[in-house]
Design an enzyme around this catalytic site. Structure first.
Site, PDB file in Angstrom:
ATOM      1  N   SER A  68       0.847  -1.207   0.000  1.00 11.51           N
ATOM      2  CA  SER A  68       0.000   0.000   0.000  1.00 11.51           C
ATOM      3  C   SER A  68       0.876   1.249   0.000  1.00 11.51           C
ATOM      4  CB  SER A  68      -0.911   0.019   1.235  1.00 11.51           C
ATOM      5  OG  SER A  68      -1.737  -1.119   1.266  1.00 11.51           O
ATOM      6  N   ALA A 161      -4.203  -2.319  -2.552  1.00 15.21           N
ATOM      7  CA  ALA A 161      -3.717  -1.353  -1.559  1.00 15.21           C
ATOM      8  C   ALA A 161      -4.859  -0.880  -0.659  1.00 15.21           C
ATOM      9  CB  ALA A 161      -3.100  -0.166  -2.278  1.00 15.21           C
ATOM     10  N   LYS A 162      -4.526  -0.665   0.600  1.00 15.70           N
ATOM     11  CA  LYS A 162      -5.499  -0.071   1.538  1.00 15.70           C
ATOM     12  C   LYS A 162      -5.095   1.388   1.730  1.00 15.70           C
ATOM     13  CE  LYS A 162      -7.130  -2.225   5.223  1.00 15.70           C
ATOM     14  NZ  LYS A 162      -8.561  -2.480   5.028  1.00 15.70           N
ATOM     15  N   LEU A 163      -5.746   2.247   0.984  1.00 16.16           N
ATOM     16  CA  LEU A 163      -5.401   3.664   0.961  1.00 16.16           C
ATOM     17  C   LEU A 163      -6.430   4.445   1.765  1.00 16.16           C
ATOM     18  CD1 LEU A 163      -4.743   3.895  -2.892  1.00 16.16           C
ATOM     19  CD2 LEU A 163      -3.106   3.339  -1.088  1.00 16.16           C
ATOM     20  N   TYR A 167     -11.315   5.246   1.648  1.00 15.73           N
ATOM     21  CA  TYR A 167     -12.298   4.713   2.581  1.00 15.73           C
ATOM     22  C   TYR A 167     -13.450   5.666   2.872  1.00 15.73           C
ATOM     23  CZ  TYR A 167     -10.315   0.190   2.982  1.00 15.73           C
ATOM     24  OH  TYR A 167      -9.919  -1.086   2.664  1.00 15.73           O
TER      25      TYR A 167
END
Ligand code: PMP
Length: 321
Positions: A68, A161-163, A167
């Site tokens: 990420s 990816a955890k961006l 969110y």
């Protein structure tokens, strides 16, 4: 100043090499990430085992965390090993037996142009005791609402990816679902198939076959999802990976969300609000109660994360070692 009412048992958080009391803030409100969501994060859980607290699939989470950061062009100021040690240290500092673990890497205070040229990249590690993510209904099954907004397409962004900034879509979807008196949201993808929840993957079960989708359907391929697929195969269950149509979801015998926060949570009702111009329609999944395969997977997952099944001990990192 900051009470820990919604962060049970949180005493200290780790920030850039030091522990701070939970109640004491250290960041400036002009932090870049607060304005533009320029952060990457992980959601990890630790569980009590016979050998003390253990973190589930820590290495895989930190691999994804690094990925990420790469996607966000953030230079990771710590090695994987340092982050792993910091997480274990933070668990010990807080005396946690079980916890939700949140590492956050973000562009901090410096400048406010979109390019964070004067902003250092900083790391936070916080832990607290987070019970069932969707509350007590996690046992009985939750209702879900298909929101009109579609999931970002895999051609628009790297979905592995955890961006942080992304969110806000999940927050909006979650709020819409609750406005409609449902427990959780579901996103369709641009193709019109079922994608995932705001922070969960989705499984459907039909005629004994456990099915979920993959990244080609614009989802984050969750670590829980991957673990459950492997466990299901080991348990002799039939599995399938491919697109899930709305019809397949409405006609499923069983369905459940999977993810670090929700673990495995049965979905027993789906309201299709995907077409904002038409009246939403509600479908009951199976007989509206938790089904036998969901129950079986739920139990297996709880056993695995608590170190009760030797075969999967490889997935656990002991906090006190
Ligand atoms: N999809 C999204 C959008 C998520 O945020 C998450 C939570 N990380 C998941 C799926 C499930 O992933 P995991 O099983 O790795 O927690």
């Amino acid at each position: 100043m900051f009470e820990n009412t919604n962060y049970p048992k949180a005493k200290k958080y780790w920030y850039e090499g030091k522990f701070y009391d939970w109640a004491s803030p250290v960041a400036h409100l002009m932090t870049h990430a607060l304005h533009y969501g320029t952060s990457v994060f992980e959601g990890i859980r630790a569980y009590p085992t016979d050998k003390g607290p253990a973190v589930f699939r820590l290495k895989e989470h930190i691999d994804r965390f690094e990925h990420s950061a790469d996607v966000a062009r953030m230079k990771m100021p710590y090695t994987k090993e340092q982050i792993i040690e910091t997480i274990k240290l933070t668990m010990r500092e807080n005396g946690m037996q079980s916890a939700y673990i949140r590492p956050l890497l973000f562009y901090s205070y410096g400048n406010l142009g979109l390019v964070p040229k004067a902003c250092p990249v900083e790391l936070l590690v916080a832990v607290w005791e987070w019970g069932a993510y969707l509350g007590e209904k996690a046992d009985k099954g939750v209702s879900s609402y298909i929101v009109p907004w579609r999931r970002i397409h895999h051609s628009q962004l790297d979905m592995k990816a955890k961006l942080g900034g992304l969110y806000i879509l999940s927050t909006i979807a979650g709020l819409i679902a609750r406005e409609k008196n449902c427990d959780e949201a579901i996103f369709l993808n641009l193709e019109g198939n079922v994608a995932e929840g705001p922070g969960e993957n989705l499984f459907v079960i039909k005629k004994g076959i456990l099915k979920t989708n993959d990244r080609s359907e614009s989802i984050l391929e969750g670590i829980t999802r991957t673990s459950l697929l492997e466990m299901a195969k080991d348990m002799g269950l039939k599995t399938a990976v491919g697109p899930i149509t709305r019809k397949e979801l409405f006609g499923a015998d069983e369905a459940f969300f999977s993810g670090t926060a929700v673990e495995t949570t049965p979905v027993v009702q789906v309201t299709d609000g995907s077409d904002a111009g038409r009246e939403a329609k509600t479908y009951t999944i199976g007989n509206g109660a938790i089904g036998p395969i969901t129950r079986q997977m739920r139990q297996a997952y709880q056993d695995v994360v608590r170190g009760k099944i030797a075969r999967y001990a490889k997935w656990l990192t002991l906090v006190n070692e």
